[in-house]
Motif scaffolding. Structure first.
Motif, PDB file in Angstrom:
ATOM      1  N   LEU A 178      -0.475  -2.872 -10.578  1.00  0.00           N
ATOM      2  CA  LEU A 178      -1.486  -1.995  -9.999  1.00  0.00           C
ATOM      3  C   LEU A 178      -2.791  -2.753  -9.794  1.00  0.00           C
ATOM      4  O   LEU A 178      -3.349  -3.324 -10.729  1.00  0.00           O
ATOM      5  CB  LEU A 178      -1.716  -0.789 -10.921  1.00  0.00           C
ATOM      6  CG  LEU A 178      -2.702   0.261 -10.422  1.00  0.00           C
ATOM      7  CD1 LEU A 178      -2.205   0.916  -9.136  1.00  0.00           C
ATOM      8  CD2 LEU A 178      -2.934   1.322 -11.493  1.00  0.00           C
ATOM      9  N   ALA A 179      -3.304  -2.714  -8.559  1.00  0.00           N
ATOM     10  CA  ALA A 179      -4.547  -3.414  -8.238  1.00  0.00           C
ATOM     11  C   ALA A 179      -5.690  -2.425  -8.066  1.00  0.00           C
ATOM     12  O   ALA A 179      -6.669  -2.456  -8.800  1.00  0.00           O
ATOM     13  CB  ALA A 179      -4.375  -4.258  -6.976  1.00  0.00           C
ATOM     14  N   THR A 180      -5.576  -1.510  -7.103  1.00  0.00           N
ATOM     15  CA  THR A 180      -6.649  -0.544  -6.836  1.00  0.00           C
ATOM     16  C   THR A 180      -6.047   0.817  -6.503  1.00  0.00           C
ATOM     17  O   THR A 180      -4.902   0.915  -6.050  1.00  0.00           O
ATOM     18  CB  THR A 180      -7.536  -0.983  -5.661  1.00  0.00           C
ATOM     19  OG1 THR A 180      -6.733  -1.052  -4.467  1.00  0.00           O
ATOM     20  CG2 THR A 180      -8.178  -2.332  -5.924  1.00  0.00           C
ATOM     21  N   VAL A 181      -6.852   1.867  -6.728  1.00  0.00           N
ATOM     22  CA  VAL A 181      -6.481   3.224  -6.327  1.00  0.00           C
ATOM     23  C   VAL A 181      -7.716   3.852  -5.680  1.00  0.00           C
ATOM     24  O   VAL A 181      -8.799   3.847  -6.268  1.00  0.00           O
ATOM     25  CB  VAL A 181      -6.014   4.090  -7.518  1.00  0.00           C
ATOM     26  CG1 VAL A 181      -5.567   5.462  -7.015  1.00  0.00           C
ATOM     27  CG2 VAL A 181      -4.891   3.408  -8.273  1.00  0.00           C
ATOM     28  N   ARG A 213       0.833  -1.195   0.000  1.00  0.00           N
ATOM     29  CA  ARG A 213       0.000   0.000   0.000  1.00  0.00           C
ATOM     30  C   ARG A 213       0.873   1.253   0.000  1.00  0.00           C
ATOM     31  O   ARG A 213       1.774   1.385   0.828  1.00  0.00           O
ATOM     32  CB  ARG A 213      -0.928   0.008   1.214  1.00  0.00           C
ATOM     33  CG  ARG A 213      -2.050  -1.004   1.099  1.00  0.00           C
ATOM     34  CD  ARG A 213      -3.062  -0.826   2.197  1.00  0.00           C
ATOM     35  NE  ARG A 213      -4.264  -1.582   1.917  1.00  0.00           N
ATOM     36  CZ  ARG A 213      -5.366  -1.530   2.651  1.00  0.00           C
ATOM     37  NH1 ARG A 213      -5.411  -0.747   3.721  1.00  0.00           N
ATOM     38  NH2 ARG A 213      -6.422  -2.249   2.325  1.00  0.00           N
ATOM     39  N   ILE A 214       0.575   2.134  -0.942  1.00  0.00           N
ATOM     40  CA  ILE A 214       1.361   3.354  -1.135  1.00  0.00           C
ATOM     41  C   ILE A 214       0.435   4.557  -1.007  1.00  0.00           C
ATOM     42  O   ILE A 214      -0.645   4.577  -1.603  1.00  0.00           O
ATOM     43  CB  ILE A 214       2.018   3.353  -2.531  1.00  0.00           C
ATOM     44  CG1 ILE A 214       2.895   2.109  -2.710  1.00  0.00           C
ATOM     45  CG2 ILE A 214       2.827   4.634  -2.759  1.00  0.00           C
ATOM     46  CD1 ILE A 214       3.251   1.817  -4.154  1.00  0.00           C
ATOM     47  N   LEU A 215       0.832   5.544  -0.246  1.00  0.00           N
ATOM     48  CA  LEU A 215       0.088   6.801  -0.167  1.00  0.00           C
ATOM     49  C   LEU A 215       0.818   7.852  -0.996  1.00  0.00           C
ATOM     50  O   LEU A 215       1.981   8.156  -0.736  1.00  0.00           O
ATOM     51  CB  LEU A 215      -0.039   7.281   1.273  1.00  0.00           C
ATOM     52  CG  LEU A 215      -1.037   8.444   1.429  1.00  0.00           C
ATOM     53  CD1 LEU A 215      -2.453   7.899   1.530  1.00  0.00           C
ATOM     54  CD2 LEU A 215      -0.720   9.278   2.663  1.00  0.00           C
ATOM     55  N   VAL A 230      -0.456   1.741   5.618  1.00  0.00           N
ATOM     56  CA  VAL A 230       0.329   2.113   4.442  1.00  0.00           C
ATOM     57  C   VAL A 230       1.777   1.673   4.621  1.00  0.00           C
ATOM     58  O   VAL A 230       2.367   1.846   5.690  1.00  0.00           O
ATOM     59  CB  VAL A 230       0.245   3.633   4.208  1.00  0.00           C
ATOM     60  CG1 VAL A 230       1.235   4.087   3.152  1.00  0.00           C
ATOM     61  CG2 VAL A 230      -1.181   4.025   3.812  1.00  0.00           C
ATOM     62  N   ASP A 231       2.335   1.119   3.565  1.00  0.00           N
ATOM     63  CA  ASP A 231       3.728   0.657   3.607  1.00  0.00           C
ATOM     64  C   ASP A 231       4.711   1.744   3.198  1.00  0.00           C
ATOM     65  O   ASP A 231       5.814   1.834   3.752  1.00  0.00           O
ATOM     66  CB  ASP A 231       3.895  -0.548   2.671  1.00  0.00           C
ATOM     67  CG  ASP A 231       3.014  -1.705   3.072  1.00  0.00           C
ATOM     68  OD1 ASP A 231       3.221  -2.263   4.161  1.00  0.00           O
ATOM     69  OD2 ASP A 231       2.102  -2.052   2.292  1.00  0.00           O
ATOM     70  N   VAL A 232       4.328   2.566   2.198  1.00  0.00           N
ATOM     71  CA  VAL A 232       5.241   3.577   1.659  1.00  0.00           C
ATOM     72  C   VAL A 232       4.462   4.864   1.414  1.00  0.00           C
ATOM     73  O   VAL A 232       3.389   4.838   0.802  1.00  0.00           O
ATOM     74  CB  VAL A 232       5.894   3.122   0.338  1.00  0.00           C
ATOM     75  CG1 VAL A 232       6.890   4.169  -0.158  1.00  0.00           C
ATOM     76  CG2 VAL A 232       6.577   1.773   0.513  1.00  0.00           C
ATOM     77  N   VAL A 233       5.015   5.985   1.888  1.00  0.00           N
ATOM     78  CA  VAL A 233       4.450   7.304   1.599  1.00  0.00           C
ATOM     79  C   VAL A 233       5.352   7.978   0.569  1.00  0.00           C
ATOM     80  O   VAL A 233       6.567   8.082   0.769  1.00  0.00           O
ATOM     81  CB  VAL A 233       4.359   8.177   2.862  1.00  0.00           C
ATOM     82  CG1 VAL A 233       3.848   9.573   2.517  1.00  0.00           C
ATOM     83  CG2 VAL A 233       3.459   7.521   3.899  1.00  0.00           C
ATOM     84  N   VAL A 234       4.756   8.432  -0.527  1.00  0.00           N
ATOM     85  CA  VAL A 234       5.489   9.102  -1.599  1.00  0.00           C
ATOM     86  C   VAL A 234       5.088  10.569  -1.615  1.00  0.00           C
ATOM     87  O   VAL A 234       3.901  10.892  -1.700  1.00  0.00           O
ATOM     88  CB  VAL A 234       5.165   8.449  -2.961  1.00  0.00           C
ATOM     89  CG1 VAL A 234       5.649   9.323  -4.106  1.00  0.00           C
ATOM     90  CG2 VAL A 234       5.792   7.065  -3.045  1.00  0.00           C
ATOM     91  N   LEU A 243      -4.536   6.487  -2.294  1.00  0.00           N
ATOM     92  CA  LEU A 243      -4.096   5.245  -1.667  1.00  0.00           C
ATOM     93  C   LEU A 243      -3.986   4.200  -2.770  1.00  0.00           C
ATOM     94  O   LEU A 243      -5.001   3.778  -3.351  1.00  0.00           O
ATOM     95  CB  LEU A 243      -5.090   4.798  -0.593  1.00  0.00           C
ATOM     96  CG  LEU A 243      -4.760   3.491   0.139  1.00  0.00           C
ATOM     97  CD1 LEU A 243      -3.437   3.607   0.884  1.00  0.00           C
ATOM     98  CD2 LEU A 243      -5.892   3.100   1.073  1.00  0.00           C
ATOM     99  N   VAL A 244      -2.767   3.815  -3.078  1.00  0.00           N
ATOM    100  CA  VAL A 244      -2.482   2.925  -4.215  1.00  0.00           C
ATOM    101  C   VAL A 244      -2.103   1.551  -3.677  1.00  0.00           C
ATOM    102  O   VAL A 244      -1.260   1.442  -2.776  1.00  0.00           O
ATOM    103  CB  VAL A 244      -1.320   3.490  -5.055  1.00  0.00           C
ATOM    104  CG1 VAL A 244      -1.011   2.567  -6.237  1.00  0.00           C
ATOM    105  CG2 VAL A 244      -1.630   4.907  -5.514  1.00  0.00           C
ATOM    106  N   GLU A 245      -2.716   0.517  -4.235  1.00  0.00           N
ATOM    107  CA  GLU A 245      -2.379  -0.841  -3.810  1.00  0.00           C
ATOM    108  C   GLU A 245      -1.831  -1.631  -4.990  1.00  0.00           C
ATOM    109  O   GLU A 245      -2.446  -1.680  -6.066  1.00  0.00           O
ATOM    110  CB  GLU A 245      -3.603  -1.552  -3.218  1.00  0.00           C
ATOM    111  CG  GLU A 245      -3.252  -2.908  -2.627  1.00  0.00           C
ATOM    112  CD  GLU A 245      -4.265  -3.399  -1.608  1.00  0.00           C
ATOM    113  OE1 GLU A 245      -4.079  -4.512  -1.089  1.00  0.00           O
ATOM    114  OE2 GLU A 245      -5.250  -2.671  -1.342  1.00  0.00           O
TER     115      GLU A 245
END
Length: 389
Positions: A260-263, A2-4, A40-44, A252-254
């Motif tokens: 890419l799965a969901t946004v 999970r990426i923010l 969330v695993d990674v914040v960008v 929130l990107v998964e």
């Protein structure tokens, strides 16, 4: 994983002379809670962390507090520089930051990823700092793949993405690119960065971003989906009245094992709403309107035929957060399509010249009956005074 995706914090920016530091600290606190609640695993953070190349001490403190808070959630943090940032200043402390916080500001490292693994394997994050062609072309004197010197943003970003794709070939797995630019397909109503040029030279074609599973962009201040995998998160605060109706938040990107799965869009709170009130000054100052908007940031557009006396002072007595006032008459009287100079030349009397001047400065509105009488009285007095000389 999970990426923010967030961007354009603009720490240190003022809003019509008012500090936004406290409001931004509140919003970044809410963003940190979202990171924790959504595991969330990674914040960008895609550029324009600061609003100035020479941030104040308070701006550094706010950034430090935000990064530490995000890190304490267990997430990794990846930050790139934008056009407002000084890459040197933002990157200066990169080596001193705790493990898990990455600040990417070096153009020569564009093709070298930050790799973070999850149960499905590695994810490679390629950070592209803001690339001003005139500054960074020295790093790539050979030019692009066709041997052309890098003169435009589009050419420079295309070359950077070629380096990213080369890095992807060397590092198997899923990939995310982070960049700060103006991509083709952006809706110009969403709140463009104030320095974005509207001409074609700075527009980066969407095809440039082919390859990565997700592209996190910064540079405009409104949420934007250019394609399913290329998006802008926008700024976390409203920094102009033109942005007042645009949502604030982050993506929130998964990523799953395939890419890419969901946004999903996560809304952020708005510490103080922005509203534009339009009408006569009396209507804007009406009790029911004041009651509804006394705590908002207010842009007052009053439509009275002539400018009113001390409008800002009067407005701030009812709206303590009135930040902007504009005079836009509701209707412009039909006047001959003559320039001001032409009207002056055709004027016969001094009264005609004064009327032409008032029409010029009042968007077509000439003198009122009371003003007509005052003008005649002044001109008559002048004639009497000249007769006595």
């Amino acid at each position: 994983m999970r990426i923010l995706h967030t961007s354009d914090w603009h720490i240190g920016r003022t809003f019509h002379g008012n500090s936004t530091m406290d409001a931004l600290a509140e919003v970044l606190g809410a963003l940190t809670e979202q990171v924790r609640e959504n595991a969330v695993d990674v914040v960008v953070v895609a550029g324009d962390v600061f609003d100035s190349a020479t941030p104040s001490g308070a701006a550094y403190t706010l950034l430090g507090d935000a990064l530490v808070s995000l890190h304490e959630t267990g997430a990794r943090v990846i930050v790139t520089s934008g056009n407002h940032d000084s890459a040197a200043r933002l990157g200066f402390q990169a080596r001193l930051l705790r493990e898990g916080i990455h600040v990417l500001t070096d153009p020569l490292a564009v093709g070298v990823p930050v790799t973070i693994a999850d149960p499905e394997g590695p994810v490679h994050f390629f950070g592209i700092p803001y690339l001003e062609p005139a500054i960074v072309r020295q790093h790539w004197p050979e030019g692009d793949s066709s041997g052309r010197q890098l003169r435009t943003q589009a050419q420079t970003m295309a070359h950077a993405m070629d380096l990213v794709r080369a890095g992807m070939r060397e590092h198997e797995g899923r990939s995310v690119a982070i960049a700060h630019c103006f991509a083709a397909g952006v809706d110009a109503t969403v709140g463009l960065e104030r320095e974005v040029r509207q001409g074609g030279l700075d527009v980066v074609p969407l095809s440039v971003f082919d390859g990565p599973d997700y592209v996190a962009l910064g540079h405009i201040h409104g949420r934007q989906q250019i394609s399913e995998r290329v998006r802008y998160a926008g700024a976390p605060l409203h920094y102009s009245f033109g942005e007042q109706d645009k949502p604030r938040g982050s993506w929130l990107v998964e990523l799953d094992a395939e890419g890419l799965a969901t946004v999903e869009w996560l809304e952020l709170p708005v510490p103080r709403r922005l509203v534009t009130l339009t009408g006569s000054l009396g209507e804007i100052l009406a009790a029911d309107t004041v009651a509804a908007h006394a705590d908002d940031w207010v842009c007052a557009v009053y439509t009275d035929a002539v400018p009113q006396s001390e409008p800002m002072r009067r407005l701030r007595e009812s709206y303590p957060h009135c930040a902007m006032v504009q005079h836009q008459p509701a209707a412009v009287a039909e006047v001959e399509e003559k320039s001001y100079v032409q009207r002056l030349r055709s004027a016969v009397t001094d009264a005609d010249r004064i009327e032409a001047f008032l029409e010029h400065v009042r968007a077509g509105h000439g003198p009122t009956e009371v003003e007509h009488e005052l003008i005649r009285a002044v001109l008559d007095e002048r004639v009497r005074a000249e007769a006595l000389v």
